[in-house]
Scaffold this motif. Structure first.
Motif, short mmCIF file in Angstrom:
data_model
loop_
_atom_site.label_atom_id
_atom_site.label_comp_id
_atom_site.label_asym_id
_atom_site.label_seq_id
_atom_site.Cartn_x
_atom_site.Cartn_y
_atom_site.Cartn_z
N PHE A 1 8.46 8.99 -10.75
CA PHE A 1 8.62 8.83 -12.19
C PHE A 1 9.82 9.57 -12.75
O PHE A 1 10.31 9.23 -13.83
N SER A 2 10.30 10.59 -12.05
CA SER A 2 11.50 11.29 -12.52
C SER A 2 12.76 10.48 -12.22
O SER A 2 13.83 10.81 -12.72
N GLY A 3 12.64 9.47 -11.40
CA GLY A 3 13.78 8.62 -11.08
C GLY A 3 14.55 9.07 -9.86
O GLY A 3 15.52 8.42 -9.47
N VAL A 4 14.14 10.15 -9.24
CA VAL A 4 14.85 10.68 -8.08
C VAL A 4 14.82 9.67 -6.93
O VAL A 4 15.82 9.41 -6.29
N SER A 5 13.67 9.08 -6.70
CA SER A 5 13.54 8.16 -5.57
C SER A 5 13.17 6.74 -5.99
O SER A 5 12.94 5.90 -5.13
N MET A 6 13.13 6.49 -7.29
CA MET A 6 12.70 5.17 -7.74
C MET A 6 13.62 4.07 -7.23
O MET A 6 13.17 3.00 -6.83
N PHE A 7 14.91 4.32 -7.21
CA PHE A 7 15.87 3.29 -6.80
C PHE A 7 16.43 3.52 -5.40
O PHE A 7 17.38 2.88 -5.00
N ASN A 8 15.83 4.44 -4.66
CA ASN A 8 16.23 4.69 -3.28
C ASN A 8 15.45 3.72 -2.39
O ASN A 8 14.24 3.84 -2.22
N SER A 9 16.16 2.75 -1.84
CA SER A 9 15.47 1.70 -1.09
C SER A 9 14.84 2.22 0.20
O SER A 9 13.79 1.74 0.61
N SER A 10 15.45 3.21 0.84
CA SER A 10 14.87 3.75 2.08
C SER A 10 13.54 4.44 1.80
O SER A 10 12.55 4.21 2.50
N GLN A 11 13.52 5.28 0.78
CA GLN A 11 12.28 5.96 0.42
C GLN A 11 11.26 4.96 -0.10
O GLN A 11 10.07 5.07 0.16
N GLY A 12 11.71 3.96 -0.83
CA GLY A 12 10.80 2.95 -1.33
C GLY A 12 10.12 2.18 -0.21
O GLY A 12 8.92 1.92 -0.26
N LEU A 13 10.90 1.83 0.80
CA LEU A 13 10.33 1.10 1.93
C LEU A 13 9.39 1.98 2.75
O LEU A 13 8.30 1.54 3.14
N LEU A 14 9.78 3.23 2.98
CA LEU A 14 8.92 4.17 3.71
C LEU A 14 7.62 4.41 2.96
O LEU A 14 6.53 4.37 3.54
N SER A 15 7.73 4.63 1.67
CA SER A 15 6.55 4.91 0.86
C SER A 15 5.64 3.69 0.76
O SER A 15 4.42 3.80 0.88
N THR A 16 6.23 2.53 0.56
CA THR A 16 5.43 1.30 0.48
C THR A 16 4.69 1.04 1.79
O THR A 16 3.49 0.74 1.79
N GLY A 17 5.39 1.16 2.89
CA GLY A 17 4.76 0.95 4.19
C GLY A 17 3.68 1.97 4.49
O GLY A 17 2.59 1.64 4.97
N GLY A 18 3.97 3.24 4.19
CA GLY A 18 2.99 4.29 4.44
C GLY A 18 1.74 4.15 3.60
O GLY A 18 0.61 4.25 4.11
N HIS A 19 1.93 3.89 2.31
CA HIS A 19 0.76 3.79 1.44
C HIS A 19 -0.01 2.49 1.63
O HIS A 19 -1.23 2.47 1.47
N ALA A 20 0.67 1.41 1.98
CA ALA A 20 -0.06 0.18 2.30
C ALA A 20 -0.89 0.38 3.56
O ALA A 20 -2.06 -0.03 3.62
N SER A 21 -0.30 1.02 4.57
CA SER A 21 -1.05 1.33 5.80
C SER A 21 -2.20 2.27 5.51
O SER A 21 -3.31 2.11 6.05
N GLY A 22 -1.95 3.27 4.67
CA GLY A 22 -3.00 4.22 4.30
C GLY A 22 -4.14 3.56 3.55
O GLY A 22 -5.30 3.89 3.77
N THR A 23 -3.80 2.61 2.69
CA THR A 23 -4.84 1.90 1.95
C THR A 23 -5.74 1.11 2.89
O THR A 23 -6.97 1.19 2.81
N VAL A 24 -5.14 0.38 3.81
CA VAL A 24 -5.92 -0.42 4.76
C VAL A 24 -6.75 0.50 5.68
O VAL A 24 -7.94 0.26 5.91
#
Length: 140
Positions: free
Chosen positions: A72-95
């Motif tokens: 929310f601070s914008g530090v990593s909002m537009f960082n595609s590498s962190q976005g992909l890592l976070s999306t993959g990690g949290h999607a895997s964590g959810t499942v």
């Protein structure tokens, strides 16, 4: 819609989905603790497993706070590498946590899910926060 701009809502939704599952496990902690114990258990064993699960869930919530602050601070909002890592990690964590919740896996498995699906994205988020705010040059 470009791939990077569609990654932002996907990341937000997977973080929130993972957070909802963790809160659900917090509310139904009694059933998960009983799944970790043998059929005949003492109150001391129950309290021990319960406190271990509370610590693991609390660490997970703290890591969510760190990651959401960075997002929310914008530090990593537009960082595609962190976005992909976070999306993959949290999607895997959810499942994985859905299986943990519905299949009544042992509590020791939660620590593995925590390590791969929450600690890794939060660690990279901390590195980004340090790089942006901590290493910022001060004016002369």
């Amino acid at each position: 819609m470009s791939a990077i701009s569609s990654l932002i809502p996907a990341r937000f939704l997977t973080i929130i989905a993972h957070l909802v599952i963790v809160i659900t496990i917090f509310w139904t902690r009694e059933n998960n603790v009983k799944a970790c114990l043998p059929l005949e258990f003492t109150q001391e064993q129950y309290n021990s497993e319960d406190s271990k699960l509370v610590v693991a869930l609390s660490v997970t919530l703290a890591l969510f706070a760190i990651e959401l602050v960075g997002f929310f601070s914008g530090v990593s909002m537009f960082n595609s590498s962190q976005g992909l890592l976070s999306t993959g990690g949290h999607a895997s964590g959810t499942v994985a946590l859905l299986f943990f919740l519905f299949e009544r896996w042992e509590c020791a498995i939660y620590w593995w899910i925590l390590a791969f699906c929450s600690v890794l994205p939060a660690f990279v988020e901390i590195l980004l926060l340090i790089a942006i705010f901590g290493l910022k040059k001060k004016p002369l």
